[in-house]
Design an enzyme around this catalytic site. Structure first.
Site, PDB file in Angstrom:
ATOM      1  CG  ASP A  81       5.394   2.223 -14.960  1.00  0.00           C
ATOM      2  OD1 ASP A  81       5.340   2.709 -16.103  1.00  0.00           O
ATOM      3  OD2 ASP A  81       4.396   1.975 -14.276  1.00  0.00           O
ATOM      4  CB  CYS A  95       3.448  -6.878  -9.028  1.00  0.00           C
ATOM      5  SG  CYS A  95       3.762  -5.111  -8.888  1.00  0.00           S
ATOM      6  CD  GLU A 137       5.204   1.834 -10.477  1.00  0.00           C
ATOM      7  OE1 GLU A 137       4.963   1.033 -11.388  1.00  0.00           O
ATOM      8  OE2 GLU A 137       4.324   2.407  -9.827  1.00  0.00           O
ATOM      9  CG  HIS A 140      -1.547  -0.138 -18.224  1.00  0.00           C
ATOM     10  ND1 HIS A 140      -0.614   0.870 -18.286  1.00  0.00           N
ATOM     11  CD2 HIS A 140      -1.362  -0.770 -17.042  1.00  0.00           C
ATOM     12  CE1 HIS A 140       0.079   0.867 -17.151  1.00  0.00           C
ATOM     13  NE2 HIS A 140      -0.351  -0.113 -16.385  1.00  0.00           N
TER      14      HIS A 140
HETATM   15  C1  PEP Z   1       4.605  -2.045 -13.364  1.00  0.00           C
HETATM   16  O1  PEP Z   1       4.839  -0.888 -13.693  1.00  0.00           O
HETATM   17  O2  PEP Z   1       5.417  -2.988 -13.521  1.00  0.00           O
HETATM   18  C2  PEP Z   1       3.301  -2.404 -12.761  1.00  0.00           C
HETATM   19  C3  PEP Z   1       3.074  -3.598 -12.269  1.00  0.00           C
HETATM   20  O3  PEP Z   1       2.313  -1.462 -12.770  1.00  0.00           O
HETATM   21  P1  PEP Z   1       1.534  -1.051 -14.104  1.00  0.00           P
HETATM   22  O4  PEP Z   1       1.889  -2.059 -15.172  1.00  0.00           O
HETATM   23  O5  PEP Z   1       0.068  -1.071 -13.808  1.00  0.00           O
HETATM   24  O6  PEP Z   1       2.048   0.303 -14.397  1.00  0.00           O
HETATM   25 MG    MG Z   2       3.588   0.692 -12.968  1.00  0.00          MG
END
Ligand code: PEP
Ligand code: MG
Length: 581
Positions: free
Chosen positions: A471, A518, A447, A200
């Site tokens: 994920d 996403c 995910e 992140h």
């Molecule tokens: C993902 O896991 O692809 C996602 C968009 O959520 P995050 O990156 O915040 O875990």
């Molecule tokens: Mg995620």
């Protein structure tokens, strides 16, 4: 001598600047430049803090009980000596006078210089004095905090107001919430020792759209305060103290990449349509409501992922209540001017702890493997009151625009039922209170591999799905996405990953459900054609990536890629099949 440091590329482009080393625990120290006419008073502020700490230490010493161990008094002597030592006091003053750093920044800069000298000492006793130095600096920072100018309590100083050499940030680690502070900061690039491409911290870095490298292991040890550093965010390398020739080459590349960006910028308001006429929706991922303006300016046609957990982080347990959240969601909805806003319920846990305290707890006490622990919807369902407040806030915001609710990490029927019940209750509570709300659609993030495999069940219960590929890759391949030691195995091209993505998109399309991606895969131009061939028509990414992906879409003939897709999905090496050498 010039040295190269290798890491994981996370944000494109080249940054050239002087290194600012920041200890991970002091990332939140204010960094700003002091105007020339105020340098004298800044030095005075430092001196006043030093006098206050000297008085504090002396009074501690005076008040020591008679029977206190002699070492205690000796320790306070050491602290007093360090406080007045020219290596700390004099050199910190120099950072202020020569580089115009504010006192807190000057102090932490000098601490990094001295800490390194202590680390290199042969004598173990002297080496251990580093901890004393850190304590003295902590006291000084506290004393400075009480005299700080409210206008300068954070690092958000416009880059161009500096009028000094450009700066690049070097740190061992930066928590995602701390990274947020660097939005529109004085830094033109940064490098960290730890982290993977989709950690992140890296994701937030990418949203800042400045060149960045993570997972460079030794970077913060090798690079010294004030060194000249080139950060090559495309190759994942930093060059420390480059030669004149190397520097010129990078300056050339910097100019080229600026030109390329300006060219791409012109696509901002062009609709994303493939060569064979498929319209594609390009949405934005945002972390804070204020990011919505940038999303709109970049040409996003909505927000595909609002990571609401960033409203919850670094608040020392004082979580935002319903009203505060409502105002934040409303701000994003209003800024998007009628375009859809997808608000994900909090995804706390794993590499996104609520604050420093819970980060330590996660590491040392309660959770063996936070990525597999009480994260995302699991956490929300265990904090019923918090979850209800969030749902009410989102539902209220949905009275003012097109809002979608997105649930992270869903895998079990029990979770699905609990979510549905919680939303029903939140609506009933709003009815009782006489507060207006809209009929927000509810979607699930795909995910967890179990959700992708069991997608048909998920589709029966939700209005839409959004693939969280970051994920999905982590959990399919059993690779911690934040761990640089296994970053080389984190492979979005793995056939099992691609087949799960394809399965989710095609089943959702067959069921007539809206589906988007996403995760970072949506903003990676290497995957655009393959995702289009799978039938994806909605991509959500950081605003800075939108123009690049749009250019790719404008040049893609989907029919040709649809014909190739079965071979790509059944290949042992899908990447080589998609893009033969
Ligand atoms: C993902 O896991 O692809 C996602 C968009 O959520 P995050 O990156 O915040 O875990
Ligand atoms: Mg995620």
């Amino acid at each position: 001598m010039s040295i190269q440091v290798f890491g994981v590329p996370v944000s494109r482009g080249v940054a050239i600047g002087r290194a600012v080393l920041v200890a991970s625990s002091r990332v939140d120290v204010a960094h700003y430049f002091v105007a020339p006419q105020d340098l004298g008073s800044e030095v005075q502020r430092l001196k006043a803090a030093r006098d206050a700490v000297a008085e504090e230490l002396s009074s501690l010493q005076r008040e020591l009980p008679e029977d206190a161990p002699a070492e205690l008094s000796a320790l306070l002597d050491v602290h007093l000596m360090l406080l007045h030592d020219d290596a700390l006091a004099g050199a910190t003053k120099d950072w202020i006078l020569e580089r115009h750093y504010n006192a807190e920044w000057a102090l932490s800069a000098q601490l990094e210089v001295l800490a390194r000298q202590f680390d290199e000492m042969e004598d173990a006793y002297l080496r251990e004095r580093k901890a004393d130095l850190e304590q003295v600096v902590e006291r000084l920072l506290k004393a400075l905090a009480s005299s700080s100018d409210a206008a300068h309590t954070d690092v958000a100083v416009p880059r161009d107001s500096a009028g000094e050499d450009p700066l690049v940030l070097v740190a061992s680690d930066i928590a995602p919430a701390d990274m947020l502070q660097f939005k529109s900061s004085i830094f033109t690039g940064f490098i960290t020792d730890v982290g993977g491409r989709t950690s992140h911290t890296a994701i937030v870095a990418r949203s800042l759209d400045i060149p960045a490298v993570v997972g460079a292991r030794e970077a913060s040890r090798i690079i010294r305060q004030d060194d000249w550093v080139v950060i090559d965010g495309d190759a994942g390398v930093a060059v420390v103290n480059p030669s004149a020739i190397v520097l010129e080459e990078y300056r050339f590349r910097q100019r080229q990449s600026d030109l390329e960006r300006a060219r791409l910028d012109r696509l901002r308001h062009t609709p994303a349509v493939t060569l064979d006429g498929h319209c594609v929706e390009l949405l934005a991922n945002i972390e804070l409501p204020g990011d919505a303006h940038g999303a709109l300016a970049a040409g996003a046609v909505g927000v595909g992922l609002f990571r609401s957990e960033f409203l919850f982080m670094n608040r020392d347990g004082d979580l935002p209540g319903e009203e505060e959240q409502f105002r934040a969601y409303l701000a994003a909805v209003t800024a998007m001017q009628g375009l859809p806003v997808t608000i994900r319920t909090v995804d706390i846990g794993a590499d996104k702890p609520l604050d420093q305290m819970s980060a330590q707890e996660l590491r040392h006490e309660h959770t063996l493997n936070p990525a597999l622990g009480l994260r995302a919807i699991r956490w929300s369902l265990s904090e019923a009151d918090m979850f209800h407040q969030q749902l009410r806030a989102i539902l209220r915001a949905s009275a003012f625009g097109k809002v979608r609710i997105l649930i992270p990490m869903v895998a079990h029927l029990t979770e699905i039922r609990a979510c549905a019940l919680a939303i029903k209750r939140a609506r009933a509570e709003l009815d009782r209170m006489g507060l207006a709300y809209g009929m927000a659609e509810v979607g699930a993030m795909i995910e967890v591999p179990a959700a992708a495999i069991g997608i048909d069940m998920i589709l029966r219960h939700f209005d839409f799905v959004s693939l969280g590929t970051n994920d999905l890759i982590q959990y399919t391949l059993a690779i911690d996405r934040a761990d640089e030691a296994v970053a080389h195995l984190y492979d979005a091209w793995h056939p099992s990953v691609l087949n799960l993505v394809d399965r989710t998109i095609s089943r959702a399309n067959a069921a007539g459900r809206y589906v988007s991606v996403c995760g970072e895969m949506a903003g990676d131009p290497a995957f655009t054609e393959v995702l289009l061939a799978m039938g994806l028509r909605s991509f959500s990414m950081h605003p800075a990536q939108i123009a690049t992906i749009k250019q790719k879409i404008l040049r893609t003939d989907t029919t040709r890629w649809v014909r190739r897709l079965p071979d790509i999905l059944s290949a042992e090496d899908p990447q080589a099949q998609a893009f033969p050498a």
